[in-house]
Structures are given as structure tokens and as C-alpha cells.
Scaffold this active site. Structure first.
Site, mmCIF file in Angstrom:
data_model
loop_
_atom_site.group_PDB
_atom_site.id
_atom_site.type_symbol
_atom_site.label_atom_id
_atom_site.label_comp_id
_atom_site.label_asym_id
_atom_site.label_seq_id
_atom_site.Cartn_x
_atom_site.Cartn_y
_atom_site.Cartn_z
ATOM 1 N N HIS A 1 0.856 -1.189 0.000
ATOM 2 C CA HIS A 1 0.000 0.000 0.000
ATOM 3 C C HIS A 1 0.892 1.239 0.000
ATOM 4 C CE1 HIS A 1 -4.234 1.469 1.227
ATOM 5 N NE2 HIS A 1 -3.571 2.492 0.716
ATOM 6 N N LEU A 2 0.957 1.884 -1.135
ATOM 7 C CA LEU A 2 1.763 3.083 -1.325
ATOM 8 C C LEU A 2 1.439 4.126 -0.262
ATOM 9 C CD1 LEU A 2 3.598 4.761 -3.355
ATOM 10 C CD2 LEU A 2 1.443 5.562 -4.327
ATOM 11 N N HIS A 3 2.462 4.750 0.289
ATOM 12 C CA HIS A 3 2.256 5.836 1.240
ATOM 13 C C HIS A 3 3.483 6.737 1.246
ATOM 14 C CE1 HIS A 3 4.054 2.472 3.445
ATOM 15 N NE2 HIS A 3 4.623 3.371 4.234
ATOM 16 N N ILE A 4 3.244 7.996 1.569
ATOM 17 C CA ILE A 4 4.297 9.014 1.603
ATOM 18 C C ILE A 4 4.546 9.388 3.055
ATOM 19 C CG2 ILE A 4 4.948 11.349 0.879
ATOM 20 C CD1 ILE A 4 2.762 11.000 -1.361
#
Length: 156
Positions: free
Chosen positions: A110-113
Site C-alpha cells: 500500500h503506497l504511502h508518503i
């Protein structure tokens, strides 16, 4: 230590997908959630105010985002920096994305910044000598303050 001990465990479904604004503050640390994006306090912060910005949809790679998701993710990232400036007055920021487990992604699916507020002198001897981090405010207190600032802002 909790992060290290749980690093090999697969979360099913992922913790970002389970976030619900109705959850108690201590469970979610959620500051904002809309149709496509969410903003929350990192449970294992590098510094006080360490935020995560993520798409709501479970997407691993930047290229898998829809144009609308990519735009909303960028906008929320900018709002998150402004939020931290208003609420905590940091002197700088580190922003980053870890793509893939070998790149340091604790949640590679799950992409996250990461948005990490920084202050002059915020790196101290405790992590080096004491093998521990000193976070001067509880996660719940920090999240409550950021939520309040978010809700009071008219610039969103």
C-alpha cells in the site's frame, strides 16, 4: 521495538485499508480521510508529527494510481506540510516514499508518503547510545492537536 517484532508479520488486510474515522483515536491516529486519500500519524514515528499520506485504494506502485488519485495524493501531501507548519512550527521536512520491501517499505503493498517534520538539533544521542527514541508528546496528544488544527483551518 513493536515495529521490529512485528516486521515479519503479514497484516491482512493492511492497516491502511482497515482505517475507519469511527475508530478510537488511539487505534487509527487518523487525521483526515476523504474519497481517495487519507492522512494519519505514523504509529512508529521518526520524529513527533511524522505523518503518512496514502491513497484509500490498496495500490503498491505510483504508476497504478489513477490520475485523480495521484493529484489528490499530491494535494493532500501539500496540505499536510501546511498543517504541520501551523500546528508544530518545524524548521524543515523530510518527504519520502519507500517502494518495495528492499527499499525499506514496511507496508510494500500500500503506497504511502512519509512526511517527517524536522527541527534544528532534533537528532540527539538517545538513538545512538540508548538505542531508544525520545518522543516528547504522546501519539494521541499529537494526533488530537493536528486534528483540531485541520478542522479549524479554512484554507482546505
Amino acid at each position: 521495538m513493536a515495529y521490529i517484532e512485528n516486521s515479519e508479520k503479514e497484516e491482512s488486510p493492511c492497516f491502511l485499508c482497515r482505517l475507519d474515522p469511527a475508530q478510537p483515536l488511539a487505534e487509527s491516529l487518523l487525521i483526515h480521510k476523504d474519497e481517495r486519500t487519507l492522512l494519519l500519524l505514523n504509529r512508529y514515528p521518526y520524529n513527533p508529527g511524522h505523518l503518512l499520506v496514502a491513497p484509500v485504494r490498496h495500490v503498491a506502485l505510483m504508476g497504478d494510481l489513477s490520475p485523480e488519485e495521484a493529484m489528490d495524493l499530491w494535494k493532500l501531501q501539500c496540505k499536510a506540510v501546511t498543517l504541520l507548519e501551523k500546528a508544530m512550527s518545524p524548521q524543515g521536512f523530510n518527504l519520502g516514499i519507500n517502494l518495495g520491501k528492499v527499499a525499506g517499505a514496511g507496508l510494500p503493498g500500500h503506497l504511502h508518503i512519509h512526511i517527517v517534520p524536522r527541527w534544528n538539533g532534533d537528532c540527539n544521542f538517545m538513538p545512538v547510545l540508548g538505542e531508544t527514541k525520545v518522543i516528547p508528546q504522546s501519539l494521541e496528544e499529537t494526533c488530537r492537536a493536528l486534528r483540531t488544527c485541520w478542522e479549524e483551518s479554512s484554507s482546505w
